[in-house]
Design an enzyme around this catalytic site. Structure first.
Site, PDB file in Angstrom:
ATOM      1  N   ASN A  41       0.700  -0.895  -0.264  1.00  0.00           N
ATOM      2  CA  ASN A  41       0.483  -0.092  -0.189  1.00  0.00           C
ATOM      3  C   ASN A  41       1.028   1.919   0.130  1.00  0.00           C
ATOM      4  O   ASN A  41       0.267   2.354   0.337  1.00  0.00           O
ATOM      5  CB  ASN A  41      -1.675  -0.036   0.676  1.00  0.00           C
ATOM      6  CG  ASN A  41      -1.863  -1.225   1.706  1.00  0.00           C
ATOM      7  OD1 ASN A  41      -1.881  -2.404   2.004  1.00  0.00           O
ATOM      8  ND2 ASN A  41      -2.904  -1.420   0.081  1.00  0.00           N
ATOM      9  N   LYS A 129       1.085 -13.315  -1.786  1.00  0.00           N
ATOM     10  CA  LYS A 129       1.946 -12.403  -3.051  1.00  0.00           C
ATOM     11  C   LYS A 129       3.486 -11.806  -1.716  1.00  0.00           C
ATOM     12  O   LYS A 129       4.651 -12.437  -2.660  1.00  0.00           O
ATOM     13  CB  LYS A 129       1.189 -10.816  -2.935  1.00  0.00           C
ATOM     14  CG  LYS A 129       1.678 -10.241  -3.344  1.00  0.00           C
ATOM     15  CD  LYS A 129       1.604  -8.508  -3.783  1.00  0.00           C
ATOM     16  CE  LYS A 129       2.620  -7.691  -2.646  1.00  0.00           C
ATOM     17  NZ  LYS A 129       2.584  -7.288  -2.393  1.00  0.00           N
ATOM     18  N   HIS A 149      -1.844  -4.469  -9.356  1.00  0.00           N
ATOM     19  CA  HIS A 149      -1.363  -4.661 -11.623  1.00  0.00           C
ATOM     20  C   HIS A 149      -1.935  -6.186 -11.811  1.00  0.00           C
ATOM     21  O   HIS A 149      -2.513  -5.858 -12.649  1.00  0.00           O
ATOM     22  CB  HIS A 149      -0.168  -4.084 -11.626  1.00  0.00           C
ATOM     23  CG  HIS A 149       0.012  -3.018 -10.394  1.00  0.00           C
ATOM     24  ND1 HIS A 149      -0.855  -1.664 -11.109  1.00  0.00           N
ATOM     25  CD2 HIS A 149       0.791  -1.599  -9.470  1.00  0.00           C
ATOM     26  CE1 HIS A 149       0.153  -0.143 -10.073  1.00  0.00           C
ATOM     27  NE2 HIS A 149       0.706  -0.761  -9.571  1.00  0.00           N
TER      28      HIS A 149
END
Length: 227
Positions: A41, A129, A149
């Site tokens: 973030n 991730k 993305h």
């Protein structure tokens, strides 16, 4: 087009558009884990600054552990969400110290990719991730990280369902590509998401994937039907 064939076509189109991506700096796995947590973030610039400041304040991970979560949070303030990331980093260091007696993730190197992934996922606050980033960028193990993305673009072009979560997309995308392509595919898809396929107002007119994008095709059909 079958999903696996489409994934390869996307890879080839991205290579023609962007070239082979430059390799990222290869850090030890614990440093890569901390940097990946800091990158959540926020921008690469801010996360890089936060990591450099953390290392400047605490030259060893033992120093960071001894300093405590509040001191870690203060050192990474410029990276954003410091009050979340600081305690998370400290909890990981504390667990490694408690279970291994040393602050290192070098034990992951000889492990099979799934074993190493499971070990990382058992650490406080580590998701798919983050684990995949450590596996791919530090250990050069076959894993395909799915950030915002990669998730957005893969849904738009039709590689994964609109209903597929980012967590599920890891396994789905890894099934579609040869392991040797995970690294360039991931980096080039991120570049496309940042520079072209933005979350709002994507620049479809200059997208190298426009001709094979499901989302663009649906929007074009809707516009034709409205005429």
């Amino acid at each position: 087009m079958e999903p696996a064939a489409k994934a390869l076509e996307i890879h080839e189109r991205l290579l023609r558009a962007f070239g082979e991506p430059a390799p990222k700096e290869q850090r030890d796995p614990l440093s890569e884990l901390v940097l990946t947590i800091l990158s959540q973030n926020t921008s690469d610039l801010n996360s890089g600054r936060a990591f450099d400041n953390l290392v400047a304040h605490f030259p060893t991970w033992e120093d960071a552990l001894a300093a405590g979560p509040e001191a870690i949070a203060a050192a990474i303030q410029m990276g954003g969400l410091a009050n979340v990331k600081g305690p998370r980093i400290h909890a990981i260091l504390a667990k490694l110290e408690r279970e291994q007696g040393e602050l290192s993730l070098d034990l992951l190197a000889p492990m099979a990719v799934n074993e190493a992934r499971e070990y990382l996922l058992a650490l406080p606050g580590v998701g798919p991730k983050t684990a995949a980033c450590v596996l791919l960028f530090s250990l050069r193990k076959p894993a395909l990280p799915v950030d915002t993305h990669v998730h957005r673009v893969s849904q738009r072009v039709g590689l994964v369902s609109r209903k597929a979560s980012a967590e599920k997309a890891h396994a789905l995308l890894e099934e579609l590509l040869p392991e040797r392509l995970y690294y360039p595919f991931h980096l080039n898809l991120i570049r496309l998401g940042r520079e072209v396929c933005a979350a709002r107002n994507p620049h479809c007119g200059r997208c190298p994937l426009a001709a094979i994008c499901d989302d663009l095709a649906r929007r074009n059909q809707s516009e034709m039907a409205a005429l």
